[in-house]
Write an enzyme that holds these catalytic residues in place. Sequence first.
Site, PDB file in Angstrom:
ATOM      1  N   LYS A  10      53.583 -11.989  86.520  1.00  0.00           N
ATOM      2  CA  LYS A  10      53.397 -12.358  85.115  1.00  0.00           C
ATOM      3  C   LYS A  10      54.551 -11.822  84.301  1.00  0.00           C
ATOM      4  O   LYS A  10      55.193 -10.822  84.650  1.00  0.00           O
ATOM      5  CB  LYS A  10      52.065 -11.831  84.568  1.00  0.00           C
ATOM      6  CG  LYS A  10      51.925 -10.298  84.496  1.00  0.00           C
ATOM      7  CD  LYS A  10      52.458  -9.677  83.228  1.00  0.00           C
ATOM      8  CE  LYS A  10      52.429  -8.147  83.308  1.00  0.00           C
ATOM      9  NZ  LYS A  10      53.191  -7.498  82.219  1.00  0.00           N
ATOM     10  N   ALA A 103      58.483  -2.998  87.721  1.00  0.00           N
ATOM     11  CA  ALA A 103      59.257  -3.974  86.951  1.00  0.00           C
ATOM     12  C   ALA A 103      58.546  -4.477  85.707  1.00  0.00           C
ATOM     13  O   ALA A 103      59.145  -5.158  84.879  1.00  0.00           O
ATOM     14  CB  ALA A 103      59.603  -5.164  87.851  1.00  0.00           C
ATOM     15  N   ALA A 106      53.660  -7.004  87.136  1.00  0.00           N
ATOM     16  CA  ALA A 106      52.294  -6.966  87.680  1.00  0.00           C
ATOM     17  C   ALA A 106      52.229  -7.261  89.176  1.00  0.00           C
ATOM     18  O   ALA A 106      51.259  -7.849  89.657  1.00  0.00           O
ATOM     19  CB  ALA A 106      51.377  -7.927  86.914  1.00  0.00           C
ATOM     20  N   SER A 109      49.247  -5.361  90.597  1.00  0.00           N
ATOM     21  CA  SER A 109      48.026  -5.985  90.085  1.00  0.00           C
ATOM     22  C   SER A 109      47.768  -7.324  90.769  1.00  0.00           C
ATOM     23  O   SER A 109      46.619  -7.695  91.026  1.00  0.00           O
ATOM     24  CB  SER A 109      48.119  -6.179  88.570  1.00  0.00           C
ATOM     25  OG  SER A 109      48.178  -4.939  87.905  1.00  0.00           O
ATOM     26  N   ASP A 142      45.894  -5.310  84.218  1.00  0.00           N
ATOM     27  CA  ASP A 142      46.515  -6.606  84.476  1.00  0.00           C
ATOM     28  C   ASP A 142      45.819  -7.413  85.569  1.00  0.00           C
ATOM     29  O   ASP A 142      46.116  -8.600  85.745  1.00  0.00           O
ATOM     30  CB  ASP A 142      47.986  -6.433  84.868  1.00  0.00           C
ATOM     31  CG  ASP A 142      48.877  -6.089  83.683  1.00  0.00           C
ATOM     32  OD1 ASP A 142      48.478  -6.395  82.539  1.00  0.00           O
ATOM     33  OD2 ASP A 142      49.964  -5.526  83.904  1.00  0.00           O
TER      34      ASP A 142
END
Length: 300
Positions: A10, A103, A106, A109, A142
Amino acid sequence: MQIQAIAPAKINLTLDIMSRRPDGYHEVDMLMQSVSLYETVTVDADPNDTNTEGSITISCNKEGVPCDSSNIAYKAAIAFFEYIKRTHGDIHIDIKKQIPFGAGLAGGSADGAAVIVILNRLYNTALKVDELCEIGAKVGADVPFCITGGTKRAVGIGTTFKKVPKLTKCFIVICKPEISVSTAKAYALADSRTGAKFSYTDLCANALYKGSVRNVCDFLHNDFEEVLSLKEINDIKSIMLNNKALGSAMSGSGSAVFGIFLTEKKAKACAEILRGVYEDVFVVTPVKEGVIITDIKVSE
């Protein structure tokens, strides 16, 4: 039985930090977008095995990724079985990483989201999306978004969603420098700000309703980027903007930066320039789904 799924990264088109809550979490208002950069997660388990001594093991193709109980994928599996109130036999989770870690994209996640979706299918629990997201929220803010994907406005601590129109066709260059950012430090700097907080998310959401990528790019914004003020981030943004990006911003708490382009040709040309300096550079497009199951193998 073995089930494989892909889970997209994302980016944050906007990230407004509104306030710090008494419980330590932060109220946010942000626009999140799934992109075509995927983790591939495979779970191998016997759904009929309820051995109370069953273990959860993890393998990963990238060095530096923890393959123990600190991994979000492991935590997601534990949360899933606690939710359905049952024991399990041995479970192995294999992660093929493509999303850079540390980064703000996500990646972890996405792994956790994939595990929850896979286990729901593997154990035939038929949980609804809202229930899967409830499990995911126990693991990370997330994770629910990574389960559902697409274009969404996230409020509260980032786990409550409002529908917005999808981001129309465009090409997105993502570049992650070597530096990583401490999320805790980023939030601490954001908390130290004084003065009224402005909502770029409102403006960017309105642009989505108008269906104009150019207009959306006028309002890309990230509060973390503003308070961190990192030279590497600014350098990447400058390269993107000087090479025809309509807009550029940092994603999440960083350190990945993205730029939005109208044409694939312009995006690829910019990516080639960035690859002369940075290792992790990708050209992606917006996607409308979260986790997708891609393969199911039944043991003989």
